[in-house]
Design a protein around this motif. Structure first.
Motif, PDB file in Angstrom:
ATOM      1  N   SER A   1       0.804  -1.333  -0.405  1.00 40.97           N
ATOM      2  CA  SER A   1      -0.237   0.077   0.003  1.00 40.97           C
ATOM      3  C   SER A   1       1.383   1.389  -0.896  1.00 40.97           C
ATOM      4  O   SER A   1       1.879   1.193   0.471  1.00 40.97           O
ATOM      5  CB  SER A   1      -1.127  -0.068   0.881  1.00 40.97           C
ATOM      6  OG  SER A   1      -0.358  -0.060   2.353  1.00 40.97           O
ATOM      7  N   THR A   2       0.038   2.645  -0.919  1.00 37.22           N
ATOM      8  CA  THR A   2       1.253   3.716  -0.719  1.00 37.22           C
ATOM      9  C   THR A   2       0.525   4.841  -0.447  1.00 37.22           C
ATOM     10  O   THR A   2      -0.521   4.781  -0.136  1.00 37.22           O
ATOM     11  CB  THR A   2       1.681   3.498  -1.960  1.00 37.22           C
ATOM     12  OG1 THR A   2       0.350   3.742  -2.926  1.00 37.22           O
ATOM     13  CG2 THR A   2       2.366   2.570  -3.022  1.00 37.22           C
ATOM     14  N   ASN A   3       1.359   5.763  -0.190  1.00 34.95           N
ATOM     15  CA  ASN A   3       0.700   6.961   0.405  1.00 34.95           C
ATOM     16  C   ASN A   3       1.246   8.545   0.069  1.00 34.95           C
ATOM     17  O   ASN A   3       2.580   8.227  -0.845  1.00 34.95           O
ATOM     18  CB  ASN A   3      -0.120   7.262   1.792  1.00 34.95           C
ATOM     19  CG  ASN A   3       1.154   7.113   2.460  1.00 34.95           C
ATOM     20  OD1 ASN A   3       2.394   7.876   2.895  1.00 34.95           O
ATOM     21  ND2 ASN A   3       1.094   6.646   3.643  1.00 34.95           N
ATOM     22  N   TYR A   4       1.025   9.492  -0.628  1.00 42.03           N
ATOM     23  CA  TYR A   4       1.559  10.182  -1.305  1.00 42.03           C
ATOM     24  C   TYR A   4       1.368  11.733  -1.112  1.00 42.03           C
ATOM     25  O   TYR A   4       0.232  12.161  -0.011  1.00 42.03           O
ATOM     26  CB  TYR A   4       1.136  10.174  -2.554  1.00 42.03           C
ATOM     27  CG  TYR A   4       1.846   9.170  -3.571  1.00 42.03           C
ATOM     28  CD1 TYR A   4       1.025   7.911  -3.344  1.00 42.03           C
ATOM     29  CD2 TYR A   4       2.998   8.973  -4.056  1.00 42.03           C
ATOM     30  CE1 TYR A   4       1.117   6.940  -3.912  1.00 42.03           C
ATOM     31  CE2 TYR A   4       3.003   8.138  -4.587  1.00 42.03           C
ATOM     32  CZ  TYR A   4       2.518   7.141  -5.272  1.00 42.03           C
ATOM     33  OH  TYR A   4       2.753   5.930  -5.644  1.00 42.03           O
ATOM     34  N   LEU A   5       2.380  12.284  -0.377  1.00 41.36           N
ATOM     35  CA  LEU A   5       2.020  14.099  -0.220  1.00 41.36           C
ATOM     36  C   LEU A   5       1.216  14.280  -1.809  1.00 41.36           C
ATOM     37  O   LEU A   5       1.091  14.035  -2.165  1.00 41.36           O
ATOM     38  CB  LEU A   5       3.400  15.002  -0.835  1.00 41.36           C
ATOM     39  CG  LEU A   5       3.382  16.427  -0.555  1.00 41.36           C
ATOM     40  CD1 LEU A   5       3.214  16.513   1.266  1.00 41.36           C
ATOM     41  CD2 LEU A   5       4.622  16.790  -1.306  1.00 41.36           C
ATOM     42  N   LYS A   6      -0.188  15.454  -0.965  1.00 43.41           N
ATOM     43  CA  LYS A   6      -0.998  15.579  -1.602  1.00 43.41           C
ATOM     44  C   LYS A   6      -0.817  16.445  -2.940  1.00 43.41           C
ATOM     45  O   LYS A   6      -1.002  16.191  -4.107  1.00 43.41           O
ATOM     46  CB  LYS A   6      -2.201  16.860  -1.178  1.00 43.41           C
ATOM     47  CG  LYS A   6      -3.348  16.807  -1.724  1.00 43.41           C
ATOM     48  CD  LYS A   6      -3.797  17.760  -0.726  1.00 43.41           C
ATOM     49  CE  LYS A   6      -5.466  18.473  -1.582  1.00 43.41           C
ATOM     50  NZ  LYS A   6      -6.040  19.305  -0.243  1.00 43.41           N
TER      51      LYS A   6
END
Length: 114
Positions: free
Chosen positions: A56-61
């Motif tokens: 799973s990943t997440n990113y700076l907006k």
């Protein structure tokens, strides 16, 4: 001691693309997180993208939809594909790995300029 070595930085025009790579000196196929941070001149270091052991990943907006983090467990490599680059993406980009403690690479400079 874990070593992380970044490569792939450089100068690119606005709208262009770059692919950053990070080579780890140990297996990344284990629990923990891998991430890319960046630090622009006069600013604090910020998290750009992170990938967890379950992929799973997440990113700076501000980079969501333009940047993609990925990893190759067999090669112990982490990547950051950066598309549609903007001048405000100019920064030193750092590879980070967290296995109980944080490990950092020395960084690679990305300059977006016409």
């Amino acid at each position: 001691q874990v070593q992380l070595v970044e490569s792939g930085g450089g100068t690119v025009q606005p709208g262009g693309s770059l692919r950053l790579s990070c080579a780890a000196s140990r297996s990344i196929d284990s629990s923990g997180t891998l991430a890319w941070y960046r630090q622009a001149p006069g600013k604090e270091r910020e998290l750009v993208a992170r990938i967890f052991s379950g992929d799973s990943t997440n990113y700076l907006k501000s980079v969501k939809g333009r940047f993609t983090i990925s990893k190759d467990n067999a090669k112990n490599m982490v990547y950051l594909q950066m598309d549609s680059l903007k001048p405000e993406d100019t920064a030193v980009y750092y590879c980070n790995a967290r296995w109980t403690i944080d490990y950092w690479g020395k960084g690679t400079l990305v300059t977006v300029s016409s």
